[in-house]
Motif scaffolding. Structure first.
Motif, short mmCIF file in Angstrom:
data_model
loop_
_atom_site.label_atom_id
_atom_site.label_comp_id
_atom_site.label_asym_id
_atom_site.label_seq_id
_atom_site.Cartn_x
_atom_site.Cartn_y
_atom_site.Cartn_z
N CYS A 92 0.73 -1.10 0.03
CA CYS A 92 0.26 0.00 -0.06
C CYS A 92 1.02 1.27 0.06
O CYS A 92 0.28 2.33 -0.26
N LEU A 93 2.28 1.02 0.57
CA LEU A 93 3.08 2.19 0.56
C LEU A 93 4.25 1.80 -0.31
O LEU A 93 4.90 0.41 0.36
N VAL A 94 4.90 2.38 -1.19
CA VAL A 94 6.43 2.10 -1.72
C VAL A 94 7.20 2.96 -1.50
O VAL A 94 6.99 4.18 -1.74
N HIS A 95 8.39 2.67 -1.06
CA HIS A 95 9.36 3.92 -0.65
C HIS A 95 10.62 3.60 -1.09
O HIS A 95 11.35 2.57 -0.74
N PHE A 96 11.44 4.21 -1.92
CA PHE A 96 12.62 4.15 -2.43
C PHE A 96 13.58 5.12 -1.89
O PHE A 96 13.49 6.24 -1.98
N ALA A 97 14.59 4.61 -1.32
CA ALA A 97 15.80 5.58 -0.85
C ALA A 97 17.04 5.17 -1.56
O ALA A 97 17.84 4.48 -0.86
N THR A 98 17.29 5.47 -2.88
CA THR A 98 18.42 5.08 -3.46
C THR A 98 18.84 6.28 -4.33
O THR A 98 18.18 7.32 -4.32
N HIS A 99 19.79 6.04 -5.31
CA HIS A 99 20.00 7.04 -6.44
C HIS A 99 18.89 7.11 -7.49
O HIS A 99 18.70 6.05 -7.98
N GLY A 100 18.61 8.23 -7.71
CA GLY A 100 17.64 8.51 -8.84
C GLY A 100 18.48 9.21 -9.98
O GLY A 100 19.11 10.21 -9.65
N LEU A 101 18.14 8.68 -11.08
CA LEU A 101 19.14 9.17 -12.02
C LEU A 101 17.88 9.75 -13.27
O LEU A 101 16.94 8.93 -13.47
N PRO A 102 18.21 10.95 -13.91
CA PRO A 102 17.52 11.37 -14.94
C PRO A 102 17.85 11.08 -16.04
O PRO A 102 18.10 11.67 -17.15
N THR A 103 18.04 9.78 -16.17
CA THR A 103 18.62 8.86 -17.48
C THR A 103 18.17 7.38 -17.53
O THR A 103 17.55 7.15 -16.47
N ASP A 104 18.41 7.26 -18.67
CA ASP A 104 17.83 5.68 -18.99
C ASP A 104 19.22 4.92 -19.30
O ASP A 104 19.54 5.01 -20.41
N PRO A 105 19.76 4.05 -18.21
CA PRO A 105 21.23 3.66 -18.49
C PRO A 105 21.08 2.64 -19.44
O PRO A 105 22.15 2.19 -19.84
N VAL A 106 19.92 1.88 -19.62
CA VAL A 106 19.81 0.85 -20.58
C VAL A 106 20.15 1.42 -21.93
O VAL A 106 20.80 0.89 -22.87
N GLN A 107 19.70 2.56 -22.33
CA GLN A 107 19.72 3.02 -23.56
C GLN A 107 20.98 3.82 -23.98
O GLN A 107 21.54 3.60 -25.00
N HIS A 108 21.33 4.16 -22.80
CA HIS A 108 22.67 4.96 -23.00
C HIS A 108 23.88 4.03 -22.42
O HIS A 108 25.09 4.58 -22.42
N GLY A 109 23.72 2.79 -21.68
CA GLY A 109 24.95 2.14 -21.28
C GLY A 109 25.66 2.76 -20.31
O GLY A 109 26.96 2.24 -20.08
N THR A 110 25.21 3.68 -19.57
CA THR A 110 25.92 4.40 -18.44
C THR A 110 25.06 5.13 -17.77
O THR A 110 23.92 5.21 -17.74
N ALA A 111 25.75 5.14 -16.33
CA ALA A 111 25.20 5.87 -15.13
C ALA A 111 25.22 7.31 -14.97
O ALA A 111 24.83 8.00 -14.18
N GLU A 112 25.95 7.83 -16.39
CA GLU A 112 26.02 9.12 -16.52
C GLU A 112 24.68 9.93 -16.88
O GLU A 112 23.96 9.25 -17.48
N TYR A 113 24.54 11.07 -16.53
CA TYR A 113 23.40 11.96 -16.50
C TYR A 113 23.04 12.14 -18.16
O TYR A 113 24.05 12.38 -18.97
N ASN A 114 21.71 12.12 -18.60
CA ASN A 114 21.44 12.49 -19.94
C ASN A 114 20.00 12.89 -19.64
O ASN A 114 19.07 12.19 -19.45
N TRP A 115 19.91 14.41 -19.84
CA TRP A 115 18.68 15.09 -19.21
C TRP A 115 17.59 14.83 -20.24
O TRP A 115 16.54 15.26 -19.88
N ASP A 116 17.73 14.42 -21.37
CA ASP A 116 16.61 14.01 -22.20
C ASP A 116 15.99 12.64 -22.16
O ASP A 116 14.84 12.55 -22.91
N ALA A 117 16.39 11.91 -21.10
CA ALA A 117 15.94 10.41 -21.30
C ALA A 117 14.94 10.30 -20.00
O ALA A 117 14.75 11.21 -19.38
N GLN A 118 14.15 9.22 -19.91
CA GLN A 118 13.54 8.83 -18.71
C GLN A 118 14.21 8.64 -17.45
O GLN A 118 15.43 8.38 -17.76
#
Length: 180
Positions: free
Chosen positions: A106-132
């Motif tokens: 009934c409640l979901v709580h994430f406490a981790t790194h959130g990235l403004p990127t989709d590392p699957v498409q871009h192959g990296t954890a680096e920021y890509n502001w245009d991605a999901q």
């Protein structure tokens, strides 16, 4: 500058004077308000799913020490045992816990790194502001196995979930108070 960091006329940060929330669009906001109003009279039932401080994470992401305290405090307050941290915070474990009918949260709580990127498409954890966006979980050898993507969460059937929280990266900076 985040809205929460804006200063009032007396120099006090806005976040100290009122609650501040952001949402991606007016359409999302209207749907969230309507859903909240229809569920506001219902008391939350069911377990909570708490996920945080996965270890190890993809480089260059670093450990988030404070999330262990955050999740332990929440688990105690919510009387839940469904806490995935450290090596247990894998993508398959999170997906299974969110989807299992007997433990549907009934409640979901994430406490981790959130990235403004989709590392699957871009192959990296680096920021890509245009991605999901994506959430970092335990490093599993490839981005598709190590990150929970926004588009994947959007496909979950969380009709019983009344609240979802993302406490990501530096959002924990400030005074910490134990939840009672």
């Amino acid at each position: 500058v985040p809205f929460a960091a804006l200063l009032s006329e007396d120099g006090t940060p806005l976040i100290e004077q009122c609650s501040v929330a952001t949402c991606p669009s007016l359409t999302f906001y209207k749907k969230a308000v309507a859903a909240h109003e229809s569920k506001a009279k219902k008391k939350p039932t069911g377990p909570a799913l708490l996920v945080g401080n996965p270890a190890p994470m993809a480089k260059p992401l670093k450990d988030l020490h404070g999330t262990e305290v955050e999740l332990k405090s929440l688990a105690k307050a919510l009387q839940t045992k469904q806490v995935l941290t450290g090596k247990d915070a894998t993508k398959p474990a999170v997906i299974a816990a969110a989807a299992k009918p007997a433990t549907k949260p009934c409640l979901v709580h994430f406490a981790t790194h959130g990235l403004p990127t989709d590392p699957v498409q871009h192959g990296t954890a680096e920021y890509n502001w245009d991605a999901q966006g994506s959430l970092a979980l335990v490093e599993q050898g490839s981005p598709s196995k190590s990150f929970l993507l926004a588009r994947e969460v959007a496909e979950w059937h969380l009709d019983g979930t009344q609240l979802a929280v993302l406490s990501a990266c530096s959002s924990h900076i400030g005074l910490f108070k134990e939840v009672k």
